[in-house]
Design a protein around this motif. Structure first.
Motif, PDB file in Angstrom:
ATOM      1  N   LEU A  80       0.862  -1.095   0.189  1.00  0.00           N
ATOM      2  CA  LEU A  80       0.195   0.013  -0.042  1.00  0.00           C
ATOM      3  C   LEU A  80       1.003   1.216   0.037  1.00  0.00           C
ATOM      4  O   LEU A  80       1.657   1.551   1.014  1.00  0.00           O
ATOM      5  CB  LEU A  80      -0.798  -0.182   1.266  1.00  0.00           C
ATOM      6  N   VAL A  81       0.869   2.006  -1.148  1.00  0.00           N
ATOM      7  CA  VAL A  81       1.859   3.155  -1.069  1.00  0.00           C
ATOM      8  C   VAL A  81       0.939   4.365  -0.587  1.00  0.00           C
ATOM      9  O   VAL A  81      -0.127   4.783  -1.371  1.00  0.00           O
ATOM     10  CB  VAL A  81       1.899   3.437  -2.766  1.00  0.00           C
ATOM     11  N   LEU A  82       1.560   5.071   0.426  1.00  0.00           N
ATOM     12  CA  LEU A  82       0.743   6.030   0.997  1.00  0.00           C
ATOM     13  C   LEU A  82       1.436   7.456   0.823  1.00  0.00           C
ATOM     14  O   LEU A  82       2.610   7.468   0.991  1.00  0.00           O
ATOM     15  CB  LEU A  82       0.791   5.979   2.649  1.00  0.00           C
ATOM     16  N   VAL A  83       0.721   8.231  -0.058  1.00  0.00           N
ATOM     17  CA  VAL A  83       1.345   9.353  -0.856  1.00  0.00           C
ATOM     18  C   VAL A  83       0.886  10.574   0.026  1.00  0.00           C
ATOM     19  O   VAL A  83      -0.267  10.757   0.176  1.00  0.00           O
ATOM     20  CB  VAL A  83       0.925   9.555  -2.170  1.00  0.00           C
ATOM     21  N   SER A  84       1.665  11.274   0.475  1.00  0.00           N
ATOM     22  CA  SER A  84       1.528  12.631   1.140  1.00  0.00           C
ATOM     23  C   SER A  84       2.418  13.775   0.725  1.00  0.00           C
ATOM     24  O   SER A  84       3.430  13.481   0.145  1.00  0.00           O
ATOM     25  CB  SER A  84       1.725  12.431   2.603  1.00  0.00           C
ATOM     26  N   SER A  85       1.988  14.829   0.798  1.00  0.00           N
ATOM     27  CA  SER A  85       3.149  16.058   0.304  1.00  0.00           C
ATOM     28  C   SER A  85       3.509  16.813   1.330  1.00  0.00           C
ATOM     29  O   SER A  85       2.863  16.686   2.631  1.00  0.00           O
ATOM     30  CB  SER A  85       2.028  16.937  -0.556  1.00  0.00           C
ATOM     31  N   THR A  86       4.840  17.391   1.203  1.00  0.00           N
ATOM     32  CA  THR A  86       5.347  17.983   2.137  1.00  0.00           C
ATOM     33  C   THR A  86       4.826  19.334   2.704  1.00  0.00           C
ATOM     34  O   THR A  86       4.988  19.955   3.530  1.00  0.00           O
ATOM     35  CB  THR A  86       6.848  18.101   1.919  1.00  0.00           C
ATOM     36  N   CYS A  87       4.041  19.811   1.685  1.00  0.00           N
ATOM     37  CA  CYS A  87       3.416  20.851   1.895  1.00  0.00           C
ATOM     38  C   CYS A  87       2.162  21.047   0.816  1.00  0.00           C
ATOM     39  O   CYS A  87       2.118  20.401  -0.345  1.00  0.00           O
ATOM     40  CB  CYS A  87       4.289  22.236   1.552  1.00  0.00           C
ATOM     41  N   GLU A  88       1.107  22.087   1.079  1.00  0.00           N
ATOM     42  CA  GLU A  88       0.042  22.336   0.165  1.00  0.00           C
ATOM     43  C   GLU A  88      -0.741  20.833  -0.198  1.00  0.00           C
ATOM     44  O   GLU A  88      -0.624  20.770  -1.566  1.00  0.00           O
ATOM     45  CB  GLU A  88       0.469  23.144  -0.828  1.00  0.00           C
ATOM     46  N   PRO A  89      -1.256  20.188   0.720  1.00  0.00           N
ATOM     47  CA  PRO A  89      -1.273  20.243   1.991  1.00  0.00           C
ATOM     48  C   PRO A  89      -0.349  19.740   2.836  1.00  0.00           C
ATOM     49  O   PRO A  89       0.441  18.823   2.378  1.00  0.00           O
ATOM     50  CB  PRO A  89      -2.588  19.340   2.293  1.00  0.00           C
ATOM     51  N   VAL A  90       0.002  20.181   4.147  1.00  0.00           N
ATOM     52  CA  VAL A  90       1.072  19.271   4.876  1.00  0.00           C
ATOM     53  C   VAL A  90       0.550  18.127   5.344  1.00  0.00           C
ATOM     54  O   VAL A  90      -0.401  17.804   5.465  1.00  0.00           O
ATOM     55  CB  VAL A  90       1.396  20.093   6.097  1.00  0.00           C
ATOM     56  N   PRO A  91       1.384  16.989   5.610  1.00  0.00           N
ATOM     57  CA  PRO A  91       0.957  15.538   6.152  1.00  0.00           C
ATOM     58  C   PRO A  91       0.095  15.919   7.209  1.00  0.00           C
ATOM     59  O   PRO A  91       0.495  16.328   8.212  1.00  0.00           O
ATOM     60  CB  PRO A  91       2.265  15.029   6.327  1.00  0.00           C
ATOM     61  N   ASN A  92      -0.843  14.873   7.477  1.00  0.00           N
ATOM     62  CA  ASN A  92      -1.629  14.626   8.527  1.00  0.00           C
ATOM     63  C   ASN A  92      -1.062  13.224   9.234  1.00  0.00           C
ATOM     64  O   ASN A  92      -1.312  12.216   8.710  1.00  0.00           O
ATOM     65  CB  ASN A  92      -3.029  14.551   8.285  1.00  0.00           C
ATOM     66  N   PHE A 161      -2.323   2.694  -4.627  1.00  0.00           N
ATOM     67  CA  PHE A 161      -2.010   3.705  -4.077  1.00  0.00           C
ATOM     68  C   PHE A 161      -2.987   4.682  -3.382  1.00  0.00           C
ATOM     69  O   PHE A 161      -4.133   4.457  -3.515  1.00  0.00           O
ATOM     70  CB  PHE A 161      -1.638   4.776  -5.283  1.00  0.00           C
ATOM     71  N   SER A 162      -2.740   5.273  -2.233  1.00  0.00           N
ATOM     72  CA  SER A 162      -3.744   6.122  -1.335  1.00  0.00           C
ATOM     73  C   SER A 162      -3.188   7.498  -1.265  1.00  0.00           C
ATOM     74  O   SER A 162      -2.000   7.560  -0.886  1.00  0.00           O
ATOM     75  CB  SER A 162      -4.088   5.214   0.063  1.00  0.00           C
ATOM     76  N   GLY A 163      -4.106   8.447  -1.195  1.00  0.00           N
ATOM     77  CA  GLY A 163      -3.555   9.917  -1.131  1.00  0.00           C
ATOM     78  C   GLY A 163      -4.681  10.788  -1.218  1.00  0.00           C
ATOM     79  O   GLY A 163      -5.475  10.686  -1.998  1.00  0.00           O
ATOM     80  N   ASN A 164      -4.670  12.019  -0.443  1.00  0.00           N
ATOM     81  CA  ASN A 164      -5.539  12.986  -0.356  1.00  0.00           C
ATOM     82  C   ASN A 164      -5.524  13.740  -1.762  1.00  0.00           C
ATOM     83  O   ASN A 164      -4.265  13.849  -2.354  1.00  0.00           O
ATOM     84  CB  ASN A 164      -5.771  13.900   0.665  1.00  0.00           C
ATOM     85  N   SER A 165      -6.647  14.229  -2.288  1.00  0.00           N
ATOM     86  CA  SER A 165      -6.589  15.197  -3.527  1.00  0.00           C
ATOM     87  C   SER A 165      -5.223  16.306  -3.217  1.00  0.00           C
ATOM     88  O   SER A 165      -5.407  17.034  -2.083  1.00  0.00           O
ATOM     89  CB  SER A 165      -7.999  15.907  -3.725  1.00  0.00           C
ATOM     90  N   GLY A 166      -4.657  16.756  -4.282  1.00  0.00           N
ATOM     91  CA  GLY A 166      -3.639  17.717  -4.189  1.00  0.00           C
ATOM     92  C   GLY A 166      -2.142  17.190  -3.748  1.00  0.00           C
ATOM     93  O   GLY A 166      -1.184  17.818  -3.550  1.00  0.00           O
ATOM     94  N   VAL A 167      -1.979  15.894  -3.343  1.00  0.00           N
ATOM     95  CA  VAL A 167      -0.593  15.486  -2.834  1.00  0.00           C
ATOM     96  C   VAL A 167       0.196  15.136  -3.979  1.00  0.00           C
ATOM     97  O   VAL A 167       1.249  14.691  -3.921  1.00  0.00           O
ATOM     98  CB  VAL A 167      -0.779  14.503  -1.661  1.00  0.00           C
ATOM     99  N   GLY A 168      -0.455  14.981  -5.159  1.00  0.00           N
ATOM    100  CA  GLY A 168       0.393  14.636  -6.503  1.00  0.00           C
ATOM    101  C   GLY A 168       0.310  13.168  -6.626  1.00  0.00           C
ATOM    102  O   GLY A 168       1.268  12.630  -7.536  1.00  0.00           O
ATOM    103  N   LYS A 169      -0.544  12.234  -6.236  1.00  0.00           N
ATOM    104  CA  LYS A 169      -0.537  10.803  -6.427  1.00  0.00           C
ATOM    105  C   LYS A 169      -0.695  10.764  -7.980  1.00  0.00           C
ATOM    106  O   LYS A 169       0.005   9.698  -8.553  1.00  0.00           O
ATOM    107  CB  LYS A 169      -1.884  10.490  -5.783  1.00  0.00           C
ATOM    108  N   SER A 170      -1.643  11.342  -8.589  1.00  0.00           N
ATOM    109  CA  SER A 170      -1.871  10.967  -9.910  1.00  0.00           C
ATOM    110  C   SER A 170      -0.679  11.262 -10.965  1.00  0.00           C
ATOM    111  O   SER A 170      -0.331  10.662 -11.745  1.00  0.00           O
ATOM    112  CB  SER A 170      -3.115  11.711 -10.531  1.00  0.00           C
TER     113      SER A 170
END
Length: 296
Positions: A80-92, A161-170
């Motif tokens: 399971l690939v957990l995608v988060s961004s370092t900013c915009e948005p910051v990781p939860n 892959f999992s990740g919120n909108s805006g983190v750059g997953k796509s």
């Protein structure tokens, strides 16, 4: 019964199942026995197929699953690939840790990917999760830095892959394999479309081997609702606790506040990351009164 073959269900849509077999991709229906048993077929299932005329077939049996997720319906995941961004948005970090816990409970290996490293430093987050024992990639979708490491981690595995909108997953998936051509946030806004229009689950074969799931996306709320973890099982979903949980003074230690708790002693020494333990306590408090019969 006619000739049979065996393969991987790579797509399910509108009552049809598409099974990748040695003979090629076979469009199938499911035999009625699955409906009688109340048994669902999932993308990722290894299936036996009875071949019929016209290169089509029926799914007649599926192998026992190593693991599965209810939403999205996926079986036999390696990663399971957990995608988060370092900013915009910051990781939860609580959200990340919830999803890691579900993956650990299911026997699915988590891979942490922090994007937008060209915009903000990913190393503080990467350090937390490497210290906890996880593989971590730091990526810039803009420059392509770090994408090769993600591609290598996907090779030979079945990954979602999992990740919120805006983190750059796509954008990351498109960097991994341009053939996917997933709509990104920028493109979708220009076209006036939704960010991701996928309404079914599908596994795509990667050039170097392995499959990646293109899904409508799933959130920590989906996993929390569909994959709850009892308090008795929660500590086992935090791998960095493993060396300490048997060293507590009292049986049934919750590892939240007790004297003589080996986990808390490891936390005080710096052997366990504070944010990880904070997430554990938050999750434990949420399920402390949950009983197994309530899950049925």
């Amino acid at each position: 019964m006619g000739e049979t073959t065996h393969g991987l269900i790579v797509k399910a849509m509108s009552g049809f199942y598409y099974v990748q077999c040695p003979e090629g991709l076979i469009e199938c229906r499911a035999r009625g026995v699955f409906r009688k048993r109340g048994q669902d077929l999932y993308v990722g299932d290894n299936a036996s197929v009875e071949l019929t005329a016209g290169g089509k077939g029926y799914v007649v049996a599926v192998d026992e699953r190593r693991n599965f997720l209810v939403r999205p319906p996926l079986a036999n995941l390696d990663q399971l690939v957990l995608v988060s961004s370092t900013c915009e948005p910051v990781p939860n970090l609580l959200v990340i840790d919830r999803m890691i816990a579900v993956a650990e409970r299911k026997g699915i290996e988590p891979l942490l990917v922090f994007t937008k490293k060209d915009m903000a430093d990913a190393s503080p987050y990467a350090r937390i999760y490497r210290h906890a024992g996880f593989a971590v990639a730091e990526v810039s979708n803009a420059t392509g830095e770090g994408v090769d490491a993600v591609r290598a981690a996907l090779t030979g595995r079945v990954s979602a892959f999992s990740g919120n909108s805006g983190v750059g997953k796509s954008s990351l998936l498109n960097r991994v394999d341009a053939r996917l051509a997933l709509p990104t946030a920028e493109i979708s806004q220009k076209l006036g479309r939704g960010r991701h229009t996928t309404r079914h689950v599908e596994l795509f074969a990667l050039p170097e081997g392995g499959y990646v799931a293109d899904t409508p996306g799933f959130s920590s709320l989906d996993l929390e609702r569909c994959e709850p973890i009892l308090k008795e099982d929660l500590a086992g979903c935090f791998r960095e606790f493993a060396d300490y949980v048997d060293g507590c003074r009292f049986t049934g230690c919750s590892h939240t506040k007790e004297k003589g708790c080996a986990v808390l002693e490891a936390l005080a020494r710096g052997d366990i990351e504070p944010t990880r333990h904070e997430s554990y306590v938050s999750m434990w408090n949420q399920v402390m009164d949950l009983k197994e019969w309530e899950l049925k």
